[in-house]
Design an enzyme around this catalytic site. Structure first.
Site, PDB file in Angstrom:
ATOM      1  N   ARG A  49       7.115  -9.919  -9.926  1.00 15.77           N
ATOM      2  CA  ARG A  49       7.144  -9.139  -8.685  1.00 15.77           C
ATOM      3  C   ARG A  49       8.096  -7.959  -8.881  1.00 15.77           C
ATOM      4  O   ARG A  49       8.776  -7.841  -9.893  1.00 15.77           O
ATOM      5  CB  ARG A  49       7.600  -9.993  -7.503  1.00 15.77           C
ATOM      6  CG  ARG A  49       8.845 -10.802  -7.794  1.00 15.77           C
ATOM      7  CD  ARG A  49       9.681 -11.098  -6.595  1.00 15.77           C
ATOM      8  NE  ARG A  49      10.193  -9.895  -5.981  1.00 15.77           N
ATOM      9  CZ  ARG A  49      11.262  -9.221  -6.434  1.00 15.77           C
ATOM     10  NH1 ARG A  49      11.893  -9.628  -7.533  1.00 15.77           N
ATOM     11  NH2 ARG A  49      11.681  -8.144  -5.818  1.00 15.77           N
ATOM     12  N   GLY A  50       8.132  -7.107  -7.862  1.00 14.94           N
ATOM     13  CA  GLY A  50       8.874  -5.864  -7.952  1.00 14.94           C
ATOM     14  C   GLY A  50       7.928  -4.776  -8.424  1.00 14.94           C
ATOM     15  O   GLY A  50       7.291  -4.919  -9.470  1.00 14.94           O
ATOM     16  N   ALA A  51       7.815  -3.699  -7.648  1.00  9.13           N
ATOM     17  CA  ALA A  51       6.820  -2.668  -7.952  1.00  9.13           C
ATOM     18  C   ALA A  51       6.901  -2.158  -9.393  1.00  9.13           C
ATOM     19  O   ALA A  51       5.876  -2.095 -10.079  1.00  9.13           O
ATOM     20  CB  ALA A  51       6.953  -1.511  -6.957  1.00  9.13           C
ATOM     21  N   ARG A  86      -2.459  -5.682  -6.382  1.00  9.01           N
ATOM     22  CA  ARG A  86      -1.487  -5.359  -5.339  1.00  9.01           C
ATOM     23  C   ARG A  86      -1.766  -3.954  -4.817  1.00  9.01           C
ATOM     24  O   ARG A  86      -1.426  -2.974  -5.467  1.00  9.01           O
ATOM     25  CB  ARG A  86      -0.044  -5.433  -5.889  1.00  9.01           C
ATOM     26  CG  ARG A  86       0.388  -6.795  -6.419  1.00  9.01           C
ATOM     27  CD  ARG A  86       0.410  -7.894  -5.364  1.00  9.01           C
ATOM     28  NE  ARG A  86       1.292  -7.631  -4.258  1.00  9.01           N
ATOM     29  CZ  ARG A  86       2.602  -7.923  -4.246  1.00  9.01           C
ATOM     30  NH1 ARG A  86       3.167  -8.460  -5.302  1.00  9.01           N
ATOM     31  NH2 ARG A  86       3.333  -7.680  -3.168  1.00  9.01           N
ATOM     32  N   GLN A 187      13.105 -13.546  -0.961  1.00  4.51           N
ATOM     33  CA  GLN A 187      13.501 -12.864  -2.199  1.00  4.51           C
ATOM     34  C   GLN A 187      14.974 -12.468  -2.186  1.00  4.51           C
ATOM     35  O   GLN A 187      15.610 -12.391  -3.231  1.00  4.51           O
ATOM     36  CB  GLN A 187      12.642 -11.614  -2.423  1.00  4.51           C
ATOM     37  CG  GLN A 187      11.182 -11.902  -2.713  1.00  4.51           C
ATOM     38  CD  GLN A 187      10.315 -11.761  -1.476  1.00  4.51           C
ATOM     39  OE1 GLN A 187      10.757 -12.048  -0.360  1.00  4.51           O
ATOM     40  NE2 GLN A 187       9.087 -11.326  -1.650  1.00  4.51           N
ATOM     41  N   ASP A 228       8.152   0.440  -2.303  1.00  8.05           N
ATOM     42  CA  ASP A 228       6.958   0.156  -3.098  1.00  8.05           C
ATOM     43  C   ASP A 228       6.013   1.344  -3.149  1.00  8.05           C
ATOM     44  O   ASP A 228       5.195   1.441  -4.059  1.00  8.05           O
ATOM     45  CB  ASP A 228       6.230  -1.064  -2.537  1.00  8.05           C
ATOM     46  CG  ASP A 228       6.953  -2.356  -2.885  1.00  8.05           C
ATOM     47  OD1 ASP A 228       6.523  -3.030  -3.822  1.00  8.05           O
ATOM     48  OD2 ASP A 228       7.963  -2.659  -2.223  1.00  8.05           O
ATOM     49  N   LYS A 239       9.300  -3.953   1.503  1.00  9.62           N
ATOM     50  CA  LYS A 239       9.163  -5.328   1.984  1.00  9.62           C
ATOM     51  C   LYS A 239       9.322  -5.391   3.497  1.00  9.62           C
ATOM     52  O   LYS A 239      10.218  -4.764   4.074  1.00  9.62           O
ATOM     53  CB  LYS A 239      10.190  -6.230   1.305  1.00  9.62           C
ATOM     54  CG  LYS A 239      10.078  -7.707   1.646  1.00  9.62           C
ATOM     55  CD  LYS A 239       8.699  -8.257   1.304  1.00  9.62           C
ATOM     56  CE  LYS A 239       8.355  -8.103  -0.154  1.00  9.62           C
ATOM     57  NZ  LYS A 239       6.975  -8.578  -0.465  1.00  9.62           N
TER      58      LYS A 239
END
Length: 341
Positions: A49-51, A86, A187, A228, A239
């Site tokens: 995860r994480g752009a 995504r 998160q 993002d 988020k």
């Protein structure tokens, strides 16, 4: 492909591995990933995860498959499949666009591998430049509130918003961080707290709905978050829960900063209303799951609204911290972001 090592992603001796972020902080499990289906599953389940990191993980897989002899047409299809996992995180789209361009080269295998390596190495440098610029806005003794996880777990380098905090602590010391737990997948509580403890930066974990009372009590000096996708007018998706913080910061006159690499900027998106927002599984809100098992607290058939992101209007942002510079409200209103790419 050369060995490339980050906190939660590594390509080493011809093998791609992903640290399972869904199991952190109590269990550190690495998944080997050598197929498109495996990477798609890791991305959708937020094990990676994480752009920035999603884009890099997908890029390294494509490069690995190219080296393993996957046909050109199959590589093109794999790029399309990974890009669709995504819809909000624009870094993934930028990475896949770069690989599509490499795929058109005569020696496409070499071009794809070189592109993937360059993207990974570039991200480390972008994080460092963002951190240095952002740290100049932080003072010794600041209490900084942050949301979700934007550190080394989400990038190849030291992170975006959390990278700024890390650099500020190195330069100034005496930094304290308020960590939103970040419902529904926690998160902040699981990952940001884990990283801050590892970096020995003092922090206090809070539920998301406690932020307003902290601001009212004068206990928050600055708010620093990631993104993002950033539209050309400065609106940005991050988020879910970020918009809440921006509104509260505006009311309480607290500086609100968004930190992102230029790769998160989408100049083809004019404003926040044009950003597609991913809707996630209702089970994430009805309960929680993890290495400890599943806990369900809501009725099994409860109707759920579960957007992964919300959009913060540019008028609520004090400044945008990019690797290229720090831009204020007036500069963004004059269209500076559209000139950065």
């Amino acid at each position: 492909m050369q060995n490339l090592i980050a906190s939660s992603l590594k390509y080493e001796n011809g093998s791609l591995s992903v640290l399972d972020q869904y199991l952190l902080p109590h269990q550190q499990l690495w998944h080997q990933c050598h197929t498109v289906d495996a990477m798609k599953a890791l991305i959708i389940s937020l094990k990676i995860r994480g752009a920035p990191l999603i884009g890099l993980g997908a890029s390294l897989l494509i490069a690995h498959l190219a080296e393993q002899g996957m046909a050109k047409q199959a590589l093109a299809a794999a790029i399309d499949e990974l890009e669709a996992t995504r819809p909000t995180a624009v870094n993934l789209m930028h990475c896949m666009a770069a690989l599509r361009q490499a795929l058109q080269q005569a020696d496409y295998i070499s071009a794809i591998v070189s592109t993937a390596e360059q993207l990974f190495i570039e991200d480390i440098a972008l994080c460092e430049r963002m951190a240095k610029r952002g740290a100049e806005l932080i003072s010794s003794g600041d209490n900084i509130l942050t949301h979700c996880n934007t550190g080394a777990l989400a990038t190849a380098g030291i992170g975006t918003a959390l990278g700024v905090i890390y650099k500020a602590q190195q330069q100034h010391g005496n930094i304290h961080v308020w960590v939103d737990e970040t419902r529904p997948l926690l998160q902040g509580g699981r990952l940001t707290a884990f990283e801050l403890a590892r970096w020995k930066i003092p922090y206090t974990l809070i539920c998301d709905n406690m932020a307003a009372s902290l601001m009212a009590a004068g206990k928050v000096d600055k708010i620093v978050v990631g993104a993002d996708r950033i539209a050309s007018n400065g609106d940005f998706a991050n988020k879910v829960g970020t918009y809440n913080l921006a509104v509260l910061a505006h009311f309480h006159h607290i500086p609100f900063y968004v930190v992102a690499p230029v790769t998160t900027l989408d100049v083809d998106t004019q404003c926040g209303s044009d950003i597609a927002i991913e809707q996630r599984n209702a089970a994430e809100v009805r309960g929680v799951s993890g290495s400890f098992g599943d806990v369900i607290w809501a009725p099994k058939n409860a109707h759920v609204y579960n957007p992964a992101f919300d959009v913060t209007p540019a008028k609520l942002v004090t400044a945008w911290i990019f690797d290229t510079g720090v831009y204020n409200q007036a500069e963004v209103a004059q269209g500076v972001l559209s000139t950065l790419k």
